[in-house]
Design an enzyme around this catalytic site. Structure first.
Site, PDB file in Angstrom:
ATOM      1  CD  GLU A  38      -1.084   0.525   3.707  1.00  0.00           C
ATOM      2  OE1 GLU A  38      -1.726   1.580   3.582  1.00  0.00           O
ATOM      3  OE2 GLU A  38      -1.084  -0.134   4.755  1.00  0.00           O
ATOM      4  CE  LYS A 172      -2.922   1.280  10.923  1.00  0.00           C
ATOM      5  NZ  LYS A 172      -3.863   0.657   9.947  1.00  0.00           N
TER       6      LYS A 172
HETATM    7  N1  PSU Z   1      -2.505   5.761   9.264  1.00  0.00           N
HETATM    8  C1  PSU Z   1      -1.359   5.277   9.789  1.00  0.00           C
HETATM    9  N2  PSU Z   1      -0.988   4.060   9.459  1.00  0.00           N
HETATM   10  C2  PSU Z   1      -1.726   3.324   8.614  1.00  0.00           C
HETATM   11  C3  PSU Z   1      -2.950   3.817   8.096  1.00  0.00           C
HETATM   12  C4  PSU Z   1      -3.294   5.049   8.449  1.00  0.00           C
HETATM   13  O1  PSU Z   1      -0.673   5.902  10.566  1.00  0.00           O
HETATM   14  O2  PSU Z   1      -1.316   2.216   8.331  1.00  0.00           O
HETATM   15  C5  PSU Z   1      -3.881   3.043   7.282  1.00  0.00           C
HETATM   16  C6  PSU Z   1      -3.777   1.873   6.372  1.00  0.00           C
HETATM   17  O3  PSU Z   1      -3.623   2.359   5.054  1.00  0.00           O
HETATM   18  C7  PSU Z   1      -5.159   1.248   6.547  1.00  0.00           C
HETATM   19  C8  PSU Z   1      -5.996   2.451   6.835  1.00  0.00           C
HETATM   20  O4  PSU Z   1      -5.617   0.581   5.408  1.00  0.00           O
HETATM   21  O5  PSU Z   1      -5.201   3.292   7.603  1.00  0.00           O
HETATM   22  C9  PSU Z   1      -7.280   2.150   7.559  1.00  0.00           C
HETATM   23  O6  PSU Z   1      -7.931   3.354   7.787  1.00  0.00           O
HETATM   24  P1  PSU Z   1      -9.361   3.402   8.464  1.00  0.00           P
HETATM   25  O7  PSU Z   1      -9.152   2.984   9.883  1.00  0.00           O
HETATM   26  O8  PSU Z   1      -9.795   4.822   8.317  1.00  0.00           O
HETATM   27  O9  PSU Z   1     -10.199   2.463   7.676  1.00  0.00           O
END
Ligand code: PSU
Ligand code: MN
Length: 323
Positions: A38, A172
């Site tokens: 990604e 996470k």
């Molecule tokens: N911010 C970060 N690290 C990450 C992401 C955002 O500091 O890894 C990411 C990844 O790209 C993941 C996304 O797919 O956030 C998920 O976001 P959300 O919780 O808004 O769906």
């Protein structure tokens, strides 16, 4: 007889232009393993210049594992499959590049701007490109307090739609990992912990939850992934690998910091796509960068395991082709 219109659903390349780097195109033509990566983690996960340096190390780690890296982004109305060094530097250093999840892809592609792909949208792109493996450190999941906010990452929904194996270090730490596992179970998404018993929590080795299954051998992981698809599932297969002990953060140590960061996000009225980055950066600040360094380490480790497992999967396909 009246002629029916030709379905365009089976020829996505004609509708959505994909641009492959020469290295990725060669690897795919020769049936060599490729790991999709990604780009949102570059623009939103770490700060410049650490983000660019980490993205390069992540690509090296995929190679060390035995596969070719394909970092994916959108630009100029095209999906770029295999960002060059210059692309990575440009994305890493330019502020304000939007986070593009699956729902945002059609719009950003139509408008022609730059977009950094999340786990969810990277899976969309990987499947279109024909890449069966993807790696990233921490997937999105069910947010804490989702019973009120209904904040569930699109990553989870995309797992129910994309036929891609996802190698990660769990979800996470800032999320509700119990509910995240419940969601995956409900939606029949397999979760396998590679050479460990627990479902990891990104920069923490364990979420405190056991994984539904464990596999230690690369060949068995590859076989299980193929079995999932052979059984008719058009969905993802999750493989987790924990951060190395020497790089790991002690969960108890960051619990209070995470609780405070989530409360601060709420107080500041942060909503929607902005929540994850806000909370992650607040935790990085409160730990004086310790979690950011662990974030980089876990990305690199996961990428190497992704390379290794993609290589095992390519060997399996090769074996079944030559029979
Ligand atoms: N911010 C970060 N690290 C990450 C992401 C955002 O500091 O890894 C990411 C990844 O790209 C993941 C996304 O797919 O956030 C998920 O976001 P959300 O919780 O808004 O769906
Ligand atoms: Mn969300």
């Amino acid at each position: 007889m009246k002629e029916t219109a030709v379905s365009t659903a089976s020829v996505p390349h004609e509708n959505i232009p994909l641009v492959f780097s020469a290295e990725v195109a060669d690897a795919m033509n020769e049936g060599r393993p490729v790991v999709a990566l990604e780009s949102n983690v570059i623009t939103h996960g770490l700060a410049y210049p650490d983000n660019a340096a980490t993205a390069r190390k992540v690509e090296e780690a995929v190679r060390a594992g035995g596969a070719v890296p394909a970092t994916i982004a959108v630009e100029g109305g095209k999906i770029v499959v295999g960002m060059t060094e210059a692309d990575i530097e440009r994305f890493a250093s330019k502020p304000g590049i939007p986070k593009v999840s699956s729902r945002d892809m059609p719009v950003v592609l139509a408008q022609g701007g730059m977009g950094a792909l999340t786990v969810a949208s990277s899976l969309v792109a990987a499947e279109l490109a024909g890449i069966p493996f993807f790696a990233s450190a921490g997937i999105g999941g069910v947010h804490r307090g989702a019973d009120k906010s209904m904040d569930v990452s699109s990553d989870l929904i995309q797992f129910t739609r994309s036929k891609v194996a996802v190698v990660c270090a769990g979800a996470k730490k800032i999320l509700d990992l119990g509910l995240t596992l419940e969601y995956l179970e409900t939606h029949c998404v397999p979760v396998v912990s590679y050479r460990s018993d627990d479902f990891p929590a990104f920069y923490c080795r364990s979420s405190g939850f056991r994984s539904p299954s464990r596999i230690d051998e690369d060949e068995v992981v590859a076989r299980a992934v193929e079995n999932h698809w052979a059984l008719g599932n058009h969905s993802s297969f999750l493989i987790t690998t924990p951060i190395a002990p020497e790089d790991a953060i002690d969960g108890a140590e960051v619990d209070a910091v995470i609780t405070e960061a989530i409360a601060a996000a709420d107080r500041d009225g942060v909503r929607g796509q902005a929540v994850t980055k806000y909370v992650m950066r607040a935790v990085d600040a409160a730990t004086e960068g310790r979690t950011a360094r662990a974030n980089a380490a876990v990305l690199i480790n996961t990428a190497e395991v992704g390379g290794r497992l993609a290589a095992a999967h390519a060997r399996l396909l090769d074996g079944s082709r030559s029979v």
